[in-house]
Scaffold this motif. Structure first.
Motif, PDB file in Angstrom:
ATOM      1  N   ASP A 190      34.598  46.584  40.092  1.00 18.40           N
ATOM      2  CA  ASP A 190      33.508  47.542  40.271  1.00 18.40           C
ATOM      3  C   ASP A 190      33.672  48.737  39.328  1.00 18.40           C
ATOM      4  N   ALA A 191      34.910  49.186  39.155  1.00 18.05           N
ATOM      5  CA  ALA A 191      35.177  50.306  38.241  1.00 18.05           C
ATOM      6  C   ALA A 191      34.829  49.950  36.797  1.00 18.05           C
ATOM      7  N   ASN A 192      34.887  48.632  36.489  1.00 18.49           N
ATOM      8  CA  ASN A 192      34.558  48.170  35.139  1.00 18.49           C
ATOM      9  C   ASN A 192      33.121  47.669  35.028  1.00 18.49           C
ATOM     10  N   GLY A 193      32.314  47.971  36.059  1.00 18.10           N
ATOM     11  CA  GLY A 193      30.906  47.593  36.024  1.00 18.10           C
ATOM     12  C   GLY A 193      30.650  46.125  36.285  1.00 18.10           C
ATOM     13  N   ARG A 194      31.580  45.461  36.985  1.00 18.65           N
ATOM     14  CA  ARG A 194      31.434  44.036  37.246  1.00 18.65           C
ATOM     15  C   ARG A 194      31.488  43.771  38.743  1.00 18.65           C
ATOM     16  N   CYS A 195      30.856  42.663  39.146  1.00 25.12           N
ATOM     17  CA  CYS A 195      30.966  42.203  40.533  1.00 25.12           C
ATOM     18  C   CYS A 195      30.763  40.693  40.525  1.00 25.12           C
ATOM     19  N   LEU A 202      25.370  40.183  48.817  1.00 28.06           N
ATOM     20  CA  LEU A 202      25.283  41.647  48.884  1.00 28.06           C
ATOM     21  C   LEU A 202      23.940  42.078  49.473  1.00 28.06           C
ATOM     22  N   ALA A 203      22.869  41.379  49.081  1.00 27.04           N
ATOM     23  CA  ALA A 203      21.549  41.715  49.607  1.00 27.04           C
ATOM     24  C   ALA A 203      21.491  41.472  51.115  1.00 27.04           C
ATOM     25  N   PRO A 208      23.673  47.840  48.089  1.00 28.56           N
ATOM     26  CA  PRO A 208      22.942  47.927  46.820  1.00 28.56           C
ATOM     27  C   PRO A 208      23.843  47.592  45.627  1.00 28.56           C
ATOM     28  N   PRO A 209      23.275  47.098  44.536  1.00 28.18           N
ATOM     29  CA  PRO A 209      24.051  46.845  43.322  1.00 28.18           C
ATOM     30  C   PRO A 209      24.776  48.102  42.860  1.00 28.18           C
ATOM     31  N   VAL A 212      29.242  48.593  45.746  1.00 25.31           N
ATOM     32  CA  VAL A 212      30.112  47.695  46.509  1.00 25.31           C
ATOM     33  C   VAL A 212      31.286  48.400  47.167  1.00 25.31           C
ATOM     34  N   THR A 213      31.943  49.283  46.446  1.00 23.93           N
ATOM     35  CA  THR A 213      33.164  49.895  46.991  1.00 23.93           C
ATOM     36  C   THR A 213      32.964  51.313  47.512  1.00 23.93           C
ATOM     37  N   LYS A 214      31.708  51.743  47.630  1.00 26.56           N
ATOM     38  CA  LYS A 214      31.472  53.057  48.225  1.00 26.56           C
ATOM     39  C   LYS A 214      31.989  53.051  49.672  1.00 26.56           C
ATOM     40  N   PRO A 215      32.633  54.122  50.115  1.00 28.12           N
ATOM     41  CA  PRO A 215      33.253  54.136  51.455  1.00 28.12           C
ATOM     42  C   PRO A 215      32.327  53.691  52.576  1.00 28.12           C
ATOM     43  N   HIS A 216      31.051  54.094  52.524  1.00 33.30           N
ATOM     44  CA  HIS A 216      30.159  53.765  53.635  1.00 33.30           C
ATOM     45  C   HIS A 216      29.689  52.312  53.613  1.00 33.30           C
TER      46      HIS A 216
END
Length: 320
Positions: A190-195, A202-203, A208-209, A212-216
């Motif tokens: 995610d830090a490198n802009g990949r998933c 995810l949907a 949201p795109p 992914v790793t946001k705390p909430h």
């Protein structure tokens, strides 16, 4: 010692240095092979590692290769990988030890051009900034970047090119390995802009795109990771059954690698929302315990296991 023998010895030394620097897990498992297989495993690793590093502008997954690497677009890096690989497959000297290692392997083992092309297709997906939309897409990616390497590894161990069942099982182990990588590296990717988790997953979880790793969203992410881990287990079980066709030391080494990488996925699943507080890894003592467990397992007849779907041939067909 002939010139060819000296050249091979130099390639083996360089490949051994590469695996020691790039992967402690694979280096530990490789020690269990007989000498010839062990050296060939190192040679295969060296080529795969060099391709990864050129594609990502890294040195063994770490620091950048420098300003020259950063000046190249992904398509140019892919072209470099392909041109050096083409030379190696043709039996030419590439001037790059890791690619010469591939050429050496193709003279010694039943590795085919099609096997090599299946791996290169994974680098093409990354160069195109491709993302999986469905679960099948994710598994197709896993096939190219790891399952196809498992097929090459089987060839290194002497599995015939027409032994489809054993090659399928070898591919299954690579799929399990890559699924473990995906769940472990969610935060880093995610830090490198990949998933590499499917966009449909995810949907469904309302993530949201790019979030992914946001705390909430971490708690919503946990079931998705558990789903990927369940897939990894299915492919790992299939692969373990396939080791019954290998010689004892080969079986031991493969089962040890399966335990080490399977342990990573299981630990990520156990940690839940805390799985990405730090990078999950296997300690030296855990590796030794898993190697011992693999030794005992290698002496027993494995439990019969069906093949998960999609299979190696189905995944290869998707790509073509």
């Amino acid at each position: 010692m002939t010139k060819a023998e000296r050249n091979r010895a130099a390639l083996v030394i360089a490949a051994h240095d590469s695996i020691r620097k790039g992967s402690r897990s694979f280096a530990a498992a490789s020690r269990l092979f007989d000498r010839t297989t062990r050296e060939r495993v190192w040679l295969l690793y060296a080529w795969c590692r060099a391709c990864d590093d050129i594609a990502d502008d890294q040195d063994h997954g770490g620091a950048s290769l420098g300003d020259h690497g950063r000046s190249l677009r992904p398509e140019a890096r892919l072209a470099t990988i392909r041109s050096l690989t083409d030379l190696a497959v043709a039996g030419e000297n590439t001037g790059h030890a890791a690619f010469d290692a591939l050429g050496q392997l193709m003279r010694e083992t039943p590795i085919s051009r099609a096997m090599v092309d299946d791996v290169l297709a994974g680098f093409a997906l990354d160069a195109a900034d491709w993302r999986p939309r469905t679960e099948a897409d994710m598994l197709r990616y896993c096939f190219h970047v790891a399952g196809a390497v498992g097929v090459m590894m089987a060839a290194v161990m002497g599995v015939a090119a027409d032994d489809d069942d054993t090659l399928d099982r070898a591919c299954d182990l690579g799929l399990a390995f890559q699924l473990a990588n995906i769940v472990r590296d969610v935060s880093e990717d995610d830090a490198n802009g990949r998933c590499y988790l499917p966009m449909e997953w995810l949907a469904e979880a309302d993530i949201p795109p790019g979030e992914v790793t946001k705390p909430h969203y971490r708690h919503a992410l946990v079931p998705l990771v558990a789903r990927a881990c369940a897939l990894a287990r299915e492919y790992e079980i299939s692969a373990r059954f396939g080791t019954s066709r290998l010689m004892f030391r080969q079986r031991w080494a493969v089962l040890a690698a399966a335990g080490i990488y399977g342990g990573i996925a299981r630990e990520v699943e156990r940690l839940g929302a805390h799985a990405w507080d730090h990078r999950v890894s296997t300690s030296r003592w855990q590796k030794l315990r898993l190697i011992g467990t693999a030794f005992a397992e290698a002496r027993r007849a494995p439990r019969a296991a069906g093949k998960p779907t999609p299979s190696r041939r189905e995944l290869a067909a998707m790509a073509r």
